[in-house]
Design a protein around this motif. Structure first.
Motif, mmCIF file in Angstrom:
data_model
loop_
_atom_site.group_PDB
_atom_site.id
_atom_site.type_symbol
_atom_site.label_atom_id
_atom_site.label_comp_id
_atom_site.label_asym_id
_atom_site.label_seq_id
_atom_site.Cartn_x
_atom_site.Cartn_y
_atom_site.Cartn_z
ATOM 1 N N UNK A 66 0.815 -1.219 0.000
ATOM 2 C CA UNK A 66 0.000 0.000 0.000
ATOM 3 C C UNK A 66 0.849 1.270 0.000
ATOM 4 N N UNK A 67 2.091 1.171 0.467
ATOM 5 C CA UNK A 67 2.959 2.349 0.562
ATOM 6 C C UNK A 67 3.987 2.412 -0.564
ATOM 7 N N UNK A 68 3.829 1.563 -1.570
ATOM 8 C CA UNK A 68 4.770 1.564 -2.684
ATOM 9 C C UNK A 68 4.678 2.875 -3.479
ATOM 10 N N UNK A 69 5.807 3.417 -3.930
ATOM 11 C CA UNK A 69 5.752 4.589 -4.802
ATOM 12 C C UNK A 69 5.105 4.215 -6.127
ATOM 13 N N UNK A 70 4.367 5.147 -6.706
ATOM 14 C CA UNK A 70 3.768 4.908 -8.016
ATOM 15 C C UNK A 70 4.808 5.008 -9.126
ATOM 16 N N UNK A 71 5.755 5.926 -8.955
ATOM 17 C CA UNK A 71 6.744 6.200 -10.001
ATOM 18 C C UNK A 71 8.124 6.305 -9.349
ATOM 19 N N UNK A 72 9.058 5.507 -9.825
ATOM 20 C CA UNK A 72 10.443 5.540 -9.357
ATOM 21 C C UNK A 72 11.334 5.987 -10.506
ATOM 22 N N UNK A 73 12.236 6.919 -10.231
ATOM 23 C CA UNK A 73 13.215 7.378 -11.227
ATOM 24 C C UNK A 73 14.613 7.023 -10.724
ATOM 25 N N UNK A 74 15.494 6.688 -11.660
ATOM 26 C CA UNK A 74 16.833 6.234 -11.271
ATOM 27 C C UNK A 74 17.904 6.888 -12.141
ATOM 28 N N UNK A 75 18.915 7.463 -11.496
ATOM 29 C CA UNK A 75 20.129 7.904 -12.175
ATOM 30 C C UNK A 75 21.142 6.784 -11.983
ATOM 31 N N UNK A 76 21.411 6.056 -13.039
ATOM 32 C CA UNK A 76 22.229 4.837 -12.962
ATOM 33 C C UNK A 76 23.711 5.213 -13.081
ATOM 34 N N UNK A 77 24.331 5.483 -11.962
ATOM 35 C CA UNK A 77 25.697 5.991 -11.969
ATOM 36 C C UNK A 77 26.669 4.933 -11.446
ATOM 37 N N UNK A 78 27.888 4.926 -12.000
ATOM 38 C CA UNK A 78 28.943 4.069 -11.484
ATOM 39 C C UNK A 78 29.349 2.915 -12.370
ATOM 40 N N UNK A 240 3.366 11.474 -13.887
ATOM 41 C CA UNK A 240 4.514 12.180 -14.476
ATOM 42 C C UNK A 240 5.585 12.616 -13.479
ATOM 43 N N UNK A 241 5.230 12.769 -12.214
ATOM 44 C CA UNK A 241 6.208 13.221 -11.219
ATOM 45 C C UNK A 241 6.602 12.048 -10.319
ATOM 46 N N UNK A 242 7.871 11.658 -10.324
ATOM 47 C CA UNK A 242 8.302 10.511 -9.509
ATOM 48 C C UNK A 242 8.058 10.742 -8.019
#
Length: 301
Positions: A66-78, A240-242
């Protein structure tokens, strides 16, 4: 895309990490009920089967669906540092990073996250050595070619944000095909930012709105934050907004990514390099997110 013999040797080397056969980049997303409980047999009772299958997906005990984010964004660094630390070619760092992409897509699909945005290539990345840019473009094209059918059958919708007009023509054609093939899917919306700039995203939105004012479609006083958001490239998704931004490899900056959209996003910075970011790290990140109180400028409840 025409690659040099050197690049072809890198991609065909037996030491690369993407040695899985076709349709195995996302092995647990393949449409086989014996492997993936979310994929349902074709039957008249499909809706009931889906409900039962969803219950079979168990979350780590510390997480709440129930508390999961709807939208996840990731900067894949490294990726480059991961390879350098192991004395490997840069190409193998990026190939190793594909494993983390694979796992994250699988987890998001299983755990009820609706949208996942990956920062694959920024507009500033063109300044990198040409051989490295060619490696990145080649890996992207190679992955789309081999995995399009699997993504489509697994219910993954693919969208590309950024200025794709500067990409190699063969890659542009492949992107168009992938977007059209998956546009009706709804299990997970995968957005990949390629040649993307957060600043330019806002600029192009303003230009579009300005043209509408010039054409008499709207009045200047009609311009609002909602209207700007409607013209941003992430408007292709229902969310649209993470809710959550993850950046790996210990870097503490946004690097011109989704600048408008991240206004009230929860930020999480991981010290793990992207190829090492797996289920345990993602679970820890989500646990941190679920323990936070999002006030959006208001007071504590």
């Amino acid at each position: 895309m025409a690659f040099s013999l050197h690049l072809q040797q890198i991609f065909l080397s037996s030491t690369t990490f993407s040695s899985q056969p076709k349709s195995q980049i996302f092995p647990n997303l393949i449409k086989k009920t014996s492997i993936h409980p979310l994929i349902v047999k074709s039957s008249l009772n499909a809706s009931a089967s889906t409900s039962a299958a969803e219950k079979e997906i168990r979350l780590p005990p510390e997480l709440s669906r129930e508390l999961m984010p709807k939208h996840v964004a990731v900067i894949m660094d490294g990726n480059r540092r991961w390879a350098k630390n192991r004395g490997l070619p840069v190409a193998l760092g990026y190939e190793a990073g594909i494993r983390s992409v694979r796992k994250l897509v699988e987890l998001c699909g299983n755990w009820g996250i609706n949208a996942l945005t990956l920062f694959a290539f920024s507009s500033e990345n063109w300044s990198r050595p040409k051989v490295e840019v060619d490696i990145l473009m080649g890996l992207f094209e190679k992955m789309l070619k081999s995995e399009l059918e699997t993504l489509a059958s697994a219910g993954i919708r693919l969208s590309i944000i950024g200025d794709s007009s500067k990409l190699p023509k063969s890659l542009q054609d492949l992107i168009d095909k992938a977007v059209k093939t998956t546009e009706e899917n709804s299990r997970l919306h995968l957005l990949v930012a390629v040649n993307y700039s957060g600043q330019y995203d806002v600029v192009q939105a303003c230009q579009t709105i300005a043209q509408k004012v010039k054409d008499g479609i709207i009045e200047p006083e009609d311009i609002s934050s909602f209207l700007v958001e409607q013209e941003l490239q992430t408007n292709c998704t229902d969310f649209p907004c993470p809710d959550l931004l993850i950046r790996t490899s210990g870097e503490l900056r946004l690097s011109n990514f989704l600048l408008w959209q991240l206004a009230y996003t929860e930020l999480y910075f991981s010290n793990a390099q992207w190829p090492d970011f797996g289920e345990a790290e993602f679970s820890e990140t989500l646990c941190s997110f679920q323990q936070r109180q999002r006030r959006y400028g208001g007071q504590d409840s």
